[in-house]
Design a protein around this motif. Sequence first.
Motif, mmCIF file in Angstrom:
data_model
loop_
_atom_site.group_PDB
_atom_site.id
_atom_site.type_symbol
_atom_site.label_atom_id
_atom_site.label_comp_id
_atom_site.label_asym_id
_atom_site.label_seq_id
_atom_site.Cartn_x
_atom_site.Cartn_y
_atom_site.Cartn_z
ATOM 1 N N VAL A 19 -9.773 22.499 -15.328
ATOM 2 C CA VAL A 19 -10.545 21.585 -14.491
ATOM 3 C C VAL A 19 -10.056 20.190 -14.877
ATOM 4 C CG1 VAL A 19 -12.849 20.803 -13.848
ATOM 5 C CG2 VAL A 19 -12.501 23.193 -14.511
ATOM 6 N N ALA A 20 -9.181 19.613 -14.041
ATOM 7 C CA ALA A 20 -8.535 18.364 -14.418
ATOM 8 C C ALA A 20 -8.418 17.410 -13.243
ATOM 9 C CB ALA A 20 -7.140 18.649 -14.977
ATOM 10 N N ALA A 21 -8.497 16.122 -13.538
ATOM 11 C CA ALA A 21 -8.264 15.039 -12.582
ATOM 12 C C ALA A 21 -9.232 15.053 -11.405
ATOM 13 C CB ALA A 21 -6.815 15.062 -12.094
ATOM 14 N N ASN A 22 -10.491 15.347 -11.681
ATOM 15 C CA ASN A 22 -11.528 15.286 -10.648
ATOM 16 C C ASN A 22 -12.355 14.022 -10.847
ATOM 17 O OD1 ASN A 22 -11.339 18.054 -9.291
ATOM 18 N ND2 ASN A 22 -11.373 18.575 -11.457
ATOM 19 N N TRP A 23 -13.119 13.663 -9.846
ATOM 20 C CA TRP A 23 -13.956 12.471 -9.902
ATOM 21 C C TRP A 23 -15.312 12.799 -9.294
ATOM 22 C CZ3 TRP A 23 -16.536 9.523 -6.289
ATOM 23 C CH2 TRP A 23 -17.037 8.291 -6.738
ATOM 24 N N ALA A 24 -16.376 12.237 -9.856
ATOM 25 C CA ALA A 24 -17.725 12.448 -9.318
ATOM 26 C C ALA A 24 -18.480 11.132 -9.302
ATOM 27 C CB ALA A 24 -18.477 13.470 -10.163
ATOM 28 N N ARG A 25 -19.395 11.026 -8.375
ATOM 29 C CA ARG A 25 -20.248 9.824 -8.290
ATOM 30 C C ARG A 25 -21.215 9.744 -9.474
ATOM 31 N NH1 ARG A 25 -19.123 8.314 -3.113
ATOM 32 N NH2 ARG A 25 -19.171 9.909 -1.525
ATOM 33 N N ARG A 26 -21.622 10.932 -9.960
ATOM 34 C CA ARG A 26 -22.554 10.978 -11.089
ATOM 35 C C ARG A 26 -21.848 11.560 -12.305
ATOM 36 N NH1 ARG A 26 -27.664 14.035 -9.045
ATOM 37 N NH2 ARG A 26 -26.077 15.559 -8.592
ATOM 38 N N GLN A 27 -22.608 11.841 -13.345
ATOM 39 C CA GLN A 27 -22.039 12.407 -14.567
ATOM 40 C C GLN A 27 -21.406 13.765 -14.286
ATOM 41 O OE1 GLN A 27 -24.354 11.821 -18.166
ATOM 42 N NE2 GLN A 27 -25.850 10.707 -16.949
ATOM 43 N N GLY A 28 -20.485 14.166 -15.141
ATOM 44 C CA GLY A 28 -19.844 15.460 -14.997
ATOM 45 C C GLY A 28 -18.756 15.462 -13.951
ATOM 46 N N GLY A 29 -17.761 14.618 -14.101
ATOM 47 C CA GLY A 29 -16.658 14.577 -13.146
ATOM 48 C C GLY A 29 -15.899 15.882 -13.087
ATOM 49 N N SER A 49 -13.185 12.049 -14.259
ATOM 50 C CA SER A 49 -13.865 10.764 -14.387
ATOM 51 C C SER A 49 -15.138 10.764 -13.561
ATOM 52 C CB SER A 49 -12.942 9.617 -13.970
ATOM 53 O OG SER A 49 -12.488 9.797 -12.655
ATOM 54 N N SER A 50 -15.950 9.776 -13.851
ATOM 55 C CA SER A 50 -17.257 9.666 -13.221
ATOM 56 C C SER A 50 -17.607 8.196 -13.045
ATOM 57 C CB SER A 50 -18.290 10.356 -14.115
ATOM 58 O OG SER A 50 -19.590 9.996 -13.771
ATOM 59 N N ALA A 51 -18.334 7.912 -11.985
ATOM 60 C CA ALA A 51 -18.758 6.531 -11.742
ATOM 61 C C ALA A 51 -19.848 6.095 -12.717
ATOM 62 C CB ALA A 51 -19.239 6.375 -10.304
ATOM 63 N N THR A 52 -20.586 7.057 -13.284
ATOM 64 C CA THR A 52 -21.731 6.694 -14.120
ATOM 65 C C THR A 52 -21.654 7.206 -15.551
ATOM 66 O OG1 THR A 52 -22.974 8.644 -13.429
ATOM 67 C CG2 THR A 52 -23.271 6.627 -12.118
ATOM 68 N N ALA A 53 -20.537 7.839 -15.925
ATOM 69 C CA ALA A 53 -20.459 8.395 -17.279
ATOM 70 C C ALA A 53 -19.074 8.183 -17.868
ATOM 71 C CB ALA A 53 -20.789 9.883 -17.241
#
Length: 173
Positions: A19-29, A49-53
């Motif tokens: 599980v690599a190079a994903n992005w999420a608006r919240r925690q747990g990209g 990565s994550s916008a909030t974590a």
Amino acid sequence: NGGAVHVQNSSPRIVNCTVAANWARRQGGGISIERGSPMIANSIVWGNSSATASGTNAQVFSRKGGEFVAHCCVQDEVSGDGQAFPGIENIDRDPLFVRPANDGGDGWGIGGNDDLGDMHLRGSSPCIDRGNTVMLGEDTADLNGNRVVNELVPVDLAGFERIVRAPDDEAPA
């Protein structure tokens, strides 16, 4: 980078996954667990990565804290306070992908310069021989065509032999 894993009120087994190079608006990209107790084993969770974590919470976030993580490579698995990510035999070392994914510096889906990378591991990867064969499932689909379906999964998605040398196969002295 097949997409982030979002678990809500279930307890899946996430085994032998990258599980690599994903992005999420919240925690747990990479992996986000709202409710449930998943088991994550023999996997790589890296570069999410994550916008909030940040840190581990950008890779794996659990609201409940009920995840079981074993024999995995998790980026930032040792937090700033020195506490290791919960689980067994986890490491925090660059998995050495052949070519890491890259958003081109302008964000995923922007500018047409995204490179999804090559998530195969280089021969010097610290992730090679780190998994636990007990965590593998049975080869119920006879993936290698040898008419044996009660053996451990013998090959990976690319068709390469999964178990090169099991820990119990030590050469005689």
